[in-house]
Design an enzyme around this catalytic site. Structure first.
Site, PDB file in Angstrom:
ATOM      1  N   CYS A 288       0.824  -1.212   0.000  1.00 24.04           N
ATOM      2  CA  CYS A 288       0.000   0.000   0.000  1.00 24.04           C
ATOM      3  C   CYS A 288       0.858   1.262   0.000  1.00 24.04           C
ATOM      4  O   CYS A 288       0.448   2.294  -0.546  1.00 24.04           O
ATOM      5  CB  CYS A 288      -0.950   0.003   1.194  1.00 24.04           C
ATOM      6  SG  CYS A 288      -0.132  -0.206   2.785  1.00 24.04           S
ATOM      7  N   GLU A 388      -5.282   2.610  -7.101  1.00 20.85           N
ATOM      8  CA  GLU A 388      -4.236   1.725  -6.591  1.00 20.85           C
ATOM      9  C   GLU A 388      -4.215   0.435  -7.410  1.00 20.85           C
ATOM     10  O   GLU A 388      -5.203  -0.302  -7.435  1.00 20.85           O
ATOM     11  CB  GLU A 388      -4.474   1.418  -5.114  1.00 20.85           C
ATOM     12  CG  GLU A 388      -3.376   0.604  -4.470  1.00 20.85           C
ATOM     13  CD  GLU A 388      -3.611   0.380  -2.985  1.00 20.85           C
ATOM     14  OE1 GLU A 388      -2.644   0.486  -2.217  1.00 20.85           O
ATOM     15  OE2 GLU A 388      -4.770   0.105  -2.606  1.00 20.85           O
TER      16      GLU A 388
END
Length: 483
Positions: A288, A388
């Site tokens: 992340c 993402e």
């Protein structure tokens, strides 16, 4: 859990579904954990039921009063023994996560197995904060454990993410129900084994394996759960926060990221370029906090692109157990397909393909591999620049000055991490302070497991690690006195 209690299915160990009040319990359904490089089974787990999740919460609730009153010295001793135990079995942990997640062995040894131990060490360094009191006028302010904690963890760093929640929670005097990731559940059994050896009382830590959707709903909605700590996607985090709000729980969320690595015009490219490649390929891009956007001064564009392509060309994509491999596979076929979908968008017009793409060498066809891919000339508003991807994909933005670099870096729904490169440290810090993100690496600085980790905006709220992470599990209580 002794070896005699482990059955086998399809030639691999079948592990029980739930650890409740110090005992393992079986479940009705099973799921197979596969090797990310070959697709072969490496383990099977039974799936816990919603009723078992409720029982786990009840066990944690019953254990809370005694554990919260246990002297801090005893809690410290248990965590110290856990630290030693996990350090001793780091080889097994690294091997497991290499298979489950696809982490190459050097990374698995240093991070997947090593970082949980560093988190424990950093927690032990600040554990005295638990008993620290503050005098404010006529009041003494104490830190009290928040209660029963539901810890829901992701597959990309299975043991580290669990330890980032469990270590401070246990230190603070909380009890825990852990929901490990379904794709990477096996190190949870190592954790329980070492906690039992360390002498953790029954009920203080409970584990339920299985579906995040089914079990998460129970844990987030149960009135006896006082706090939910979740790491995962922003979409799942939003659902968890909404569910937990029904019973007014404390919630800590560490969610997605689309972090920018900003090269200023005086950056040392000999150091910055290799670091930029390492940062976007961290854990095969399944991170992340990976720096997956590179912001480059216009006058350096051609040189940076040439250097990036050359550096990516030195990477070796292969089986994570191969010592030569620097990039491994995606965790699953579904994740591979998701990443390939974004690469297709880039090729179809959202960027200029510099290296990589959809073609995978024939000798890698048996695993979930994606080649390291870089796109240039990417508009900051493009989907591949905003969403993402969670794979080995880097996008490059070109800017004219520092103000434009900051604007591009902050042009994101996320705010988890970042990087700034300049030969002038003060200049780098000045730019870093303008980035709306939870942490910024200056000139490729290493990760600090004692510093607070977390984000702004859709990257979540709350912090993990060190003193700040410990205080997430303590609520202030004021004792007021007559003067």
């Amino acid at each position: 859990m002794s070896a005699e209690t482990i059955e086998q299915i399809d030639g691999v160990d079948l592990r029980p579904a739930a650890y409740i009040d110090g005992t393992w319990h079986h479940g009705d359904d099973t799921t197979t954990v596969t090797d990310s490089a070959t697709g072969a089974p490496v383990g099977s787990i039974e799936m816990a039921s919603q009723q078992q999740a409720v029982a786990a919460v009840q066990a944690a609730e019953l254990a809370f009063e005694q554990w919260s009153q246990t002297p801090l010295s005893e809690r410290r001793s248990i965590l110290e023994k856990l630290t030693a135990g996990l350090r001793a079995r780091s080889g097994d942990i690294a091997t497991t996560t290499a298979a489950e997640v696809g982490s190459v062995m050097s990374f698995a040894e240093r991070v997947q197995a090593g970082l949980p131990v560093r988190v424990l060490d950093s927690t032990l360094d600040v554990i005295d904060e638990v008993d620290r009191e503050e005098v404010i006028g006529t009041s003494r302010v104490l830190g009290r454990p928040v209660g029963v904690v539901a810890a829901i963890t992701p597959w990309n760093y299975p043991l580290y993410q669990a330890m980032g929640k469990i270590a401070p929670a246990l230190a603070a005097g909380c009890t825990v129900v852990l929901k490990p990731p379904q794709l990477a559940p096996l190190t949870a059994y190592d954790l329980v084994d070492e906690l039992e050896k360390a002498g953790l009382p029954p009920g203080v830590l409970n584990v339920v394996q299985g579906s995040g959707r089914a079990l998460g709903e129970v844990l987030c909605d149960h009135p006896s759960v006082d706090m939910v700590s979740f790491t995962g996607s922003t979409g799942a985090g939003s659902t968890i926060a909404a569910t937990a709000a029904r019973t007014v729980k404390k919630v800590a969320l560490e969610l997605g990221g689309k972090s920018a690595n900003v090269l200023l015009d005086d950056a040392d490219l000999d150091k910055a370029i290799p670091s930029a490649v390492r940062y976007f390929l961290m854990n095969n891009g399944q991170t992340c906090a990976a720096l997956t956007r590179l912001v480059v001064p216009r006058r350096l564009k051609a040189e940076v692109e040439e250097r990036i392509v050359a550096e990516v060309g030195t990477q070796v994509v292969g089986d994570p157990r191969d010592p030569a491999a620097t990039v491994g596979p995606m965790v699953s076929d579904a994740q591979r397909r998701s990443v390939e979908g974004y690469i297709s968008r880039g090729i179809s017009g959202e960027g200029r393909l510099l290296v990589g793409g959809l073609d995978v060498p024939e000798h890698l066809a048996g695993g979930h591999y994606v080649m390291p891919t870089v796109f240039g000339d990417v508009d900051p508003s493009a989907v591949i620049a905003q969403e993402e991807i969670f794979g080995p994909v880097l996008v490059i933005h070109t800017v004219d000055d520092d103000d434009a670099a900051v604007a591009v870096a902050n042009d994101s729904p996320y705010g988890l991490s970042g990087g700034v490169w300049s030969r002038d440290r003060d200049r780098a810090v000045s730019v870093a302070r303008r980035l709306r993100t939870g942490q910024v690496a200056i000139n490729g600085a290493s990760f600090n497991a004692a510093a607070p980790f977390g984000g702004f905006k859709q990257s979540g709220y709350g912090r993990e690690l060190g003193r700040h992470g410990l205080h997430e599990y303590l609520g202030p209580q004021s004792l007021q006195f007559h003067e």
